[in-house]
Design an enzyme around this catalytic site. Sequence first.
Site: not given
Lengths: 501, 100
Positions: A84, A159, A183
């Site tokens: 990420k 997210s 997330s």
Amino acid sequence: MTGAAADLIRQPASVLAAAISAGEVSSVEVTKAHLARIADVDERVHAFLQVTAEAALESAQVVDAKCKNGAKLGSLAGVPIAVKDVLTMRGVPTTCGSRILEGWCPPYDSTVVSRLRAADMVILGKTNMDEFAMGSSTEHSAYGPTHNPWDLERIPGGSGGGSAAALAAFETPLSIGTDTGGSIRQPAAVTGTVGVKPTYGGVSRYGLVALASSLDQAGPCARSVLDAALLHSVIAGHDPRDSTSIDAPVPDVVAAANRGDVRGLRIGLVKELSGEGYQAGVLQRFNEAVELLQGLGAEVVEVSCPHFDYALGAYYLILPSEASSNLARFDGMRYGLRVGDDGSNSVEQVMSLSREAGFGAEVKRRIMLGTYALSSGYYDAYYGQAQKVRTLITRDFNAAFEKADVLISPTAPTTAFKIGAKVDDPLAMYLNDIATIPVNLAGNCAMSLPVGLSPCDHLPVGLQIMAPPMADDRLYLVGSALEAALADKWGHLLIEEVPNL
Amino acid sequence: MTGITRDEVAHLAKLARLDLSGAELDHYAGQLDVILQSVARISEVAAEDIPPTSHPVPVENVFRDDIAMPGLDRAEVFAAAPATEDDRFRVPRILDEEEA
């Protein structure tokens, strides 16, 4: 893509690792297969912000050479992984999905990235996310949304939508996410993948660009429970560079995943995380999974956590408060975007112009919310009260864990919604995390795993397992047993049903 | 407890160093008000005697061993800076005109 390469991208990480270390396939072949897949489908999925093809092939060659020389390799050596874009990686752009960090190349590696490198894993690139991890749909990325491989018109969650979508699109067998309010888990739920938020302090936050420091936690994302456990054991453990890192042995998550057994285990259904606001199809699959667990020998009990009803409110005061303070560092002075430096504007004017140009709508909204909640006259009523509610939520968990070894709930109240449906309706967006937020506030650990497709829209439904702090192994014990029982019923893992892209 | 005005949003934006446009001020005034009304529900919880939690794992005075470790590479750090001059970060003037 050749038949052999098409087969490689569908393999579990555990199988790839074994094949690489046995010399049956090279890490270069595996890496090339995944890079080819990314080239084929990522234009439509948009899971990646950055693909580091050259560096990936170089690390793969190093692993293959080590393997030939008979060197002892780690449990996931040579296996590709995506990270990420909120974790720093030296010399590779780390943007956090924001314009304010466009093109920023960090001068250091985060501990998570260092550990992936030390374990001889092959980093394919950086994945898309809501800007500074603020969002539940990946629509708040400054670089455009990620699309859900189950239906490209729908959100992949957020997210960490990029990390989850990359798994469901078979662009990578493993990825790293971060979870501040859900997330990792909510994207896992809506993409039919597995995601784990470890105990707070279980994985180092060094090099994780902070959203809310007391809530943020990096963790593993995978297509199976065992793969998640293997990755968990690579990234977890004490780090002197993070003062909140727990100096204790990592729970044996791999052994738990291999054992997968719920016989005699007490599983608590959280009364407050069900019912109103949850889609009928989500509840149906959840209830079926509960019956399945009972059939496997678990004892199911109902528990009540009355203060969970206030978790969302407390979270949306604590998170913006910490975020408004953490994001003050993006001032355009030492790194990142600088706007209006024309020789006449003052430093304050340049900061305001840079932040206005560099931050997106949701980030500005939360910065102002946090600034308000922390301002004099409101501090006690908002931030102070939220911190007390946080204590009460932790007490609710403690009481519930007296009656049950793990707790379960649906991971998210709905399946994946259409891109655009909630993007300018902050309250509707915030409700996506209603079941995942309590764990972040209390600091314990949780996993989401797929339990079927909703009969209403044929989209994946996730089940959340929650365990006490530093009992992360229980997540894998239960998750693995449930996954095996479901795979028995269906004849395969749910991810096999994802449409061909 | 709530009822946030456009002027208050403008003040918050100034504190937060955000040069918001007029349209943004209008937009956020409405939205922040709705969010604050929703989170204000936490005031229903009687919690006077409850200690606050700032951090899920309470830790105090964590030290690492005092061993010299290499710092960041100077050239790499400057390469990522918006402006440099004479091996330093160059920043805009720090005083306002009336203060200068």
